[in-house]
Scaffold this motif. Structure first.
Motif, mmCIF file in Angstrom:
data_model
loop_
_atom_site.group_PDB
_atom_site.id
_atom_site.type_symbol
_atom_site.label_atom_id
_atom_site.label_comp_id
_atom_site.label_asym_id
_atom_site.label_seq_id
_atom_site.Cartn_x
_atom_site.Cartn_y
_atom_site.Cartn_z
ATOM 1 N N PRO A 22 0.416 -1.133 -0.142
ATOM 2 C CA PRO A 22 0.531 -0.035 0.058
ATOM 3 C C PRO A 22 0.704 0.981 -0.109
ATOM 4 O O PRO A 22 1.660 1.085 0.662
ATOM 5 C CB PRO A 22 -1.054 -0.119 1.539
ATOM 6 N N ARG A 23 0.545 1.763 -0.461
ATOM 7 C CA ARG A 23 0.730 3.245 -0.459
ATOM 8 C C ARG A 23 -0.208 4.193 -1.409
ATOM 9 O O ARG A 23 0.247 5.033 -2.570
ATOM 10 C CB ARG A 23 2.290 3.901 -1.684
ATOM 11 N N PRO A 24 -1.332 5.107 -0.656
ATOM 12 C CA PRO A 24 -1.906 5.882 -1.503
ATOM 13 C C PRO A 24 -1.359 7.053 -1.568
ATOM 14 O O PRO A 24 -0.943 7.653 -0.573
ATOM 15 C CB PRO A 24 -3.112 5.629 0.087
ATOM 16 N N VAL A 25 -1.921 7.361 -2.882
ATOM 17 C CA VAL A 25 -1.799 8.656 -3.334
ATOM 18 C C VAL A 25 -3.097 9.693 -3.462
ATOM 19 O O VAL A 25 -3.915 9.370 -4.307
ATOM 20 C CB VAL A 25 -1.215 8.260 -4.427
ATOM 21 N N GLY A 38 -9.319 9.811 -11.155
ATOM 22 C CA GLY A 38 -8.702 8.788 -12.131
ATOM 23 C C GLY A 38 -9.085 7.168 -11.915
ATOM 24 O O GLY A 38 -10.276 7.141 -10.894
ATOM 25 N N GLN A 39 -7.949 6.766 -12.326
ATOM 26 C CA GLN A 39 -8.464 5.010 -12.173
ATOM 27 C C GLN A 39 -7.195 4.940 -11.152
ATOM 28 O O GLN A 39 -8.131 5.107 -10.092
ATOM 29 C CB GLN A 39 -7.515 4.655 -13.509
ATOM 30 N N ALA A 40 -5.700 4.755 -11.365
ATOM 31 C CA ALA A 40 -5.045 4.274 -10.105
ATOM 32 C C ALA A 40 -3.832 4.497 -10.169
ATOM 33 O O ALA A 40 -2.863 4.532 -11.224
ATOM 34 C CB ALA A 40 -5.275 2.294 -9.315
ATOM 35 N N PRO A 41 -2.927 5.437 -9.326
ATOM 36 C CA PRO A 41 -1.429 5.034 -10.084
ATOM 37 C C PRO A 41 -0.788 3.912 -10.614
ATOM 38 O O PRO A 41 -0.784 2.958 -10.074
ATOM 39 C CB PRO A 41 -0.616 5.758 -8.121
ATOM 40 N N GLY A 42 -0.009 4.588 -11.227
ATOM 41 C CA GLY A 42 1.116 3.774 -11.741
ATOM 42 C C GLY A 42 1.885 3.304 -10.765
ATOM 43 O O GLY A 42 2.983 3.166 -10.126
ATOM 44 N N SER A 48 6.690 7.860 -6.721
ATOM 45 C CA SER A 48 7.149 9.279 -6.365
ATOM 46 C C SER A 48 5.667 9.545 -4.979
ATOM 47 O O SER A 48 6.667 10.416 -3.961
ATOM 48 C CB SER A 48 7.113 9.813 -7.323
ATOM 49 N N GLY A 49 4.658 8.939 -5.678
ATOM 50 C CA GLY A 49 3.791 9.765 -4.271
ATOM 51 C C GLY A 49 2.789 10.507 -4.744
ATOM 52 O O GLY A 49 2.412 11.406 -3.924
ATOM 53 N N ILE A 50 3.766 10.957 -5.753
ATOM 54 C CA ILE A 50 3.313 12.750 -6.242
ATOM 55 C C ILE A 50 1.780 12.231 -7.659
ATOM 56 O O ILE A 50 1.907 11.130 -8.599
ATOM 57 C CB ILE A 50 3.959 13.034 -7.201
ATOM 58 N N PRO A 81 -8.319 9.284 -7.117
ATOM 59 C CA PRO A 81 -8.014 8.259 -7.565
ATOM 60 C C PRO A 81 -9.541 7.271 -7.166
ATOM 61 O O PRO A 81 -10.211 7.260 -5.803
ATOM 62 C CB PRO A 81 -6.929 7.522 -7.614
ATOM 63 N N MET A 82 -9.894 6.526 -8.619
ATOM 64 C CA MET A 82 -10.506 6.014 -7.916
ATOM 65 C C MET A 82 -10.219 4.686 -7.067
ATOM 66 O O MET A 82 -11.128 3.614 -6.154
ATOM 67 C CB MET A 82 -11.552 4.975 -9.129
ATOM 68 N N GLY A 83 -8.969 3.959 -7.081
ATOM 69 C CA GLY A 83 -8.146 3.116 -6.264
ATOM 70 C C GLY A 83 -7.578 3.944 -6.007
ATOM 71 O O GLY A 83 -6.045 4.641 -6.855
ATOM 72 N N PHE A 84 -6.553 4.256 -4.713
ATOM 73 C CA PHE A 84 -5.244 4.621 -4.022
ATOM 74 C C PHE A 84 -3.887 4.443 -4.767
ATOM 75 O O PHE A 84 -2.749 5.110 -4.503
ATOM 76 C CB PHE A 84 -5.340 5.141 -2.525
ATOM 77 N N CYS A 85 -4.550 3.647 -4.338
ATOM 78 C CA CYS A 85 -2.677 2.671 -4.616
ATOM 79 C C CYS A 85 -2.915 1.147 -5.533
ATOM 80 O O CYS A 85 -3.691 1.268 -6.508
ATOM 81 C CB CYS A 85 -2.628 1.183 -3.884
#
Length: 190
Positions: A22-25, A38-42, A48-50, A81-85
């Motif tokens: 986990p690393r919620p952004v 948006g969708q979820a972080p890549g 980066s956490g940004i 995002p819809m998914g934070f991780c």
């Protein structure tokens, strides 16, 4: 809001499903007037956490016609995002956003942002979740009929470089939708 953001960033609800852990952004503020869902972080954003710290983010800022400084000013623009991780890799790109995040956190975030004027829905997951039965059969149809969702929502395709084919096949998007998007953003932020 600080407590809520801290709780989100410490979330481990779907930890066992996340290949990188986990690393919620997320980025939000009570004064935000625009929210980007948006969708979820890549992987790059996970590292980066940004939010939107990649080629997709550069394209999105171009579509919005705003600088990086304005884009990352959380008092103006929330990024949720819809998914934070990062959800992991699938057959043809990243997996879909984890389904736990939006129902768990979105309403609490929205409740603390009373000044929101525009919700930008990027990609089919955000559009189906928020537009529900009003979403069309395809992302293309939903984006093409963007005017039906204004003034509250504006649906966009994902700005990923992988979507070059979609953008080439649908030139009306940059001719018709992007100028309206830019105008709305200018009106709200000026």
């Amino acid at each position: 809001m600080d407590k809520l953001l801290s709780d989100i960033r410490a979330c481990e609800v779907c930890k066992v499903h996340l290949p990188l852990g986990p690393r919620p952004v997320v980025s939000a503020h009570p004064e935000a007037k625009i929210i980007i869902i948006g969708q979820a972080p890549g992987t790059k954003v996970h590292n980066s956490g940004i939010p939107w710290d990649d080629a997709s983010g550069r394209q999105l800022r171009k579509w919005l016609d705003i600088t990086g400084d304005l884009f990352y000013d959380e008092t103006k623009i929330a990024i949720v995002p819809m998914g934070f991780c990062y959800p992991g890799k699938g057959k043809s790109g990243d997996l879909p956003p984890r389904p736990e995040c939006a129902p768990l956190w979105h309403n609490s975030l929205f409740d603390q942002m009373p000044s929101l004027e525009l919700i930008i829905l990027i990609g089919q997951y955000a559009q189906k979740y928020y537009l529900k039965q009003l979403a069309k059969k395809s992302l293309t149809e939903t984006v093409k009929t963007y005017h039906e969702y204004l003034p509250k929502y504006i649906p966009l395709p994902h700005p990923s470089p992988r979507n070059r084919f979609w953008l080439t096949k649908n030139p009306w998007f940059e001719v018709d939708v992007v100028p309206i998007l830019q105008q709305k953003v200018r009106e709200i932020l000026d």
